[in-house]
Design a protein around this motif. Structure first.
Motif, PDB file in Angstrom:
ATOM      1  N   PHE A  11       0.630  -1.175  -0.185  1.00  0.00           N
ATOM      2  CA  PHE A  11      -0.242   0.258   0.090  1.00  0.00           C
ATOM      3  C   PHE A  11       0.905   1.420   0.311  1.00  0.00           C
ATOM      4  O   PHE A  11       0.801   2.291  -0.627  1.00  0.00           O
ATOM      5  CB  PHE A  11      -0.930  -0.143   0.862  1.00  0.00           C
ATOM      6  N   LEU A  14       2.177   1.989  -3.370  1.00  0.00           N
ATOM      7  CA  LEU A  14       1.169   1.927  -4.566  1.00  0.00           C
ATOM      8  C   LEU A  14       1.255   3.900  -3.957  1.00  0.00           C
ATOM      9  O   LEU A  14       0.411   4.472  -5.233  1.00  0.00           O
ATOM     10  CB  LEU A  14      -0.263   1.119  -4.137  1.00  0.00           C
ATOM     11  N   ALA A  15       0.957   3.846  -2.986  1.00  0.00           N
ATOM     12  CA  ALA A  15       0.613   5.322  -2.333  1.00  0.00           C
ATOM     13  C   ALA A  15       1.770   6.257  -3.155  1.00  0.00           C
ATOM     14  O   ALA A  15       1.195   7.030  -4.184  1.00  0.00           O
ATOM     15  CB  ALA A  15       0.061   5.698  -1.557  1.00  0.00           C
ATOM     16  N   VAL A  18       0.833   5.901  -7.016  1.00  0.00           N
ATOM     17  CA  VAL A  18      -0.060   6.879  -7.651  1.00  0.00           C
ATOM     18  C   VAL A  18       0.138   8.778  -7.889  1.00  0.00           C
ATOM     19  O   VAL A  18       0.526   8.865  -8.363  1.00  0.00           O
ATOM     20  CB  VAL A  18      -1.262   6.566  -6.893  1.00  0.00           C
ATOM     21  N   SER A  19       0.677   8.766  -6.565  1.00  0.00           N
ATOM     22  CA  SER A  19       1.708  10.312  -6.519  1.00  0.00           C
ATOM     23  C   SER A  19       2.419  10.353  -7.436  1.00  0.00           C
ATOM     24  O   SER A  19       1.860  11.643  -7.974  1.00  0.00           O
ATOM     25  CB  SER A  19       2.254  10.489  -5.175  1.00  0.00           C
ATOM     26  N   VAL A  22       1.037  11.219 -10.816  1.00  0.00           N
ATOM     27  CA  VAL A  22       0.050  11.884 -11.041  1.00  0.00           C
ATOM     28  C   VAL A  22       1.027  12.799 -11.443  1.00  0.00           C
ATOM     29  O   VAL A  22       0.326  13.923 -12.176  1.00  0.00           O
ATOM     30  CB  VAL A  22      -1.405  11.838  -9.803  1.00  0.00           C
ATOM     31  N   ILE A  23       1.786  13.663 -10.298  1.00  0.00           N
ATOM     32  CA  ILE A  23       2.349  14.809 -10.752  1.00  0.00           C
ATOM     33  C   ILE A  23       3.291  14.855 -11.602  1.00  0.00           C
ATOM     34  O   ILE A  23       3.318  15.725 -12.097  1.00  0.00           O
ATOM     35  CB  ILE A  23       3.455  14.850  -8.641  1.00  0.00           C
ATOM     36  N   TYR A  26       0.831  15.738 -13.966  1.00  0.00           N
ATOM     37  CA  TYR A  26      -0.055  16.851 -14.540  1.00  0.00           C
ATOM     38  C   TYR A  26       0.967  18.062 -14.266  1.00  0.00           C
ATOM     39  O   TYR A  26       1.160  19.251 -15.788  1.00  0.00           O
ATOM     40  CB  TYR A  26       0.032  17.157 -13.366  1.00  0.00           C
TER      41      TYR A  26
ATOM     42  N   LEU B  39      -5.752  13.481  -6.032  1.00  0.00           N
ATOM     43  CA  LEU B  39      -4.985  12.484  -5.181  1.00  0.00           C
ATOM     44  C   LEU B  39      -4.958  12.624  -3.507  1.00  0.00           C
ATOM     45  O   LEU B  39      -4.414  10.695  -3.103  1.00  0.00           O
ATOM     46  CB  LEU B  39      -3.795  12.865  -5.508  1.00  0.00           C
ATOM     47  N   ILE B  46      -6.276   4.222  -0.758  1.00  0.00           N
ATOM     48  CA  ILE B  46      -5.215   3.971  -0.356  1.00  0.00           C
ATOM     49  C   ILE B  46      -4.832   3.058   1.072  1.00  0.00           C
ATOM     50  O   ILE B  46      -4.536   2.285   1.455  1.00  0.00           O
ATOM     51  CB  ILE B  46      -4.137   3.682  -0.774  1.00  0.00           C
TER      52      ILE B  46
END
Lengths: 54, 183
Positions: A11, A14-15, A18-19, A22-23, A26, B39, B46
């Motif tokens: 986890f 994964l966190a 994902v961050s 996304v960053i 963007y 986000l 999560i």
């Protein structure tokens, strides 16, 4: 119960994953749009003298 | 929340003082606010899975956050349908001021309603013990590694790990450290 969590690293990865996605996405979209806007300004600046001539 | 507060400030500044720079800042702030809020929702999900056992729950904090994301997403979509720049700026400023009402509701939702989510994150709840415990955990990993490296350098073979490990920090230890009490 000693207040220390064990396991669950998937986890955490994964966190962070994902961050990161996304960053970075963007930031890339900002860069692409900035370049496109610079190109548009450049084209308009070049077109302006032609418009003045006519 | 800070970015959306900045957007709220830009909307007020545009309506009260005018100026296209405020409109530009408003659009940038809405966009960044949506990315960061989305986000936040993803990271929250999560975190929720291992702690609550579900990715999502219609809890007041989560619901108000989702409303906030969709409200600002709607404003960004609204901007695409208005061609007149003055109308677009005024409408989106007014819409941001209306949508911003949800931001303090998101913040105080865990205080106002009985919720699954943990309480407000304030300096009292996060300072002291938590950074100390994090530093302690880092040291627990770093000290034996340094010692192993030195031993490997000196003898050409790694020393058995764990001799210099500090004892695990318990929850009461964290609280004691936070309050400045010797364990």
């Amino acid at each position: 119960m000693d207040g220390i969590l064990t396991g669950g690293w998937e986890f955490v990865w994964l966190a962070y994953g994902v961050s990161l996605v996304v960053i970075v996405s963007y930031a890339a979209s900002i860069f692409v749009r900035y370049r496109a806007e610079l190109g548009r300004c450049d084209r308009e600046a070049r077109r302006e003298p032609e418009v003045r001539k006519t | 929340m800070l970015v959306l507060t900045f957007a709220f400030g830009c909307a007020l500044a545009y309506l009260l003082r005018g100026g296209w720079e405020w409109e530009t800042r408003l659009e940038a702030a809405i966009e960044a606010g949506i990315v960061l809020s989305a986000l936040l929702c993803a990271q929250g999900a999560i975190w929720a899975k291992p702690t609550w056992g579900v990715w999502w729950d219609w809890d007041p904090r989560l619901t108000t956050t989702a409303v906030m994301v969709f409200a600002f997403l709607g404003i960004l979509a609204l901007r695409q349908f208005v061609d007149d720049p003055v109308k677009r700026a005024v409408w989106s400023s007014v819409a941001v001021i209306i949508a911003y009402v949800d931001v303090p509701i998101v913040y105080f939702s865990v205080k106002w309603w009985n919720t699954l989510h943990q309480g407000l994150s304030t300096p009292e709840t996060v300072s002291g013990g938590v950074p100390l415990a994090a530093a302690h955990q880092c040291l627990r990993g770093a000290v034996p590694r340094l010692r192993d490296d030195r031993a490997a350098d000196a003898a050409g073979a790694p020393a058995p790990p764990g001799e210099l490990l500090p004892p695990p920090l318990s929850a009461s230890g964290i609280k004691a450290a936070h309050l400045g009490v010797a364990r």
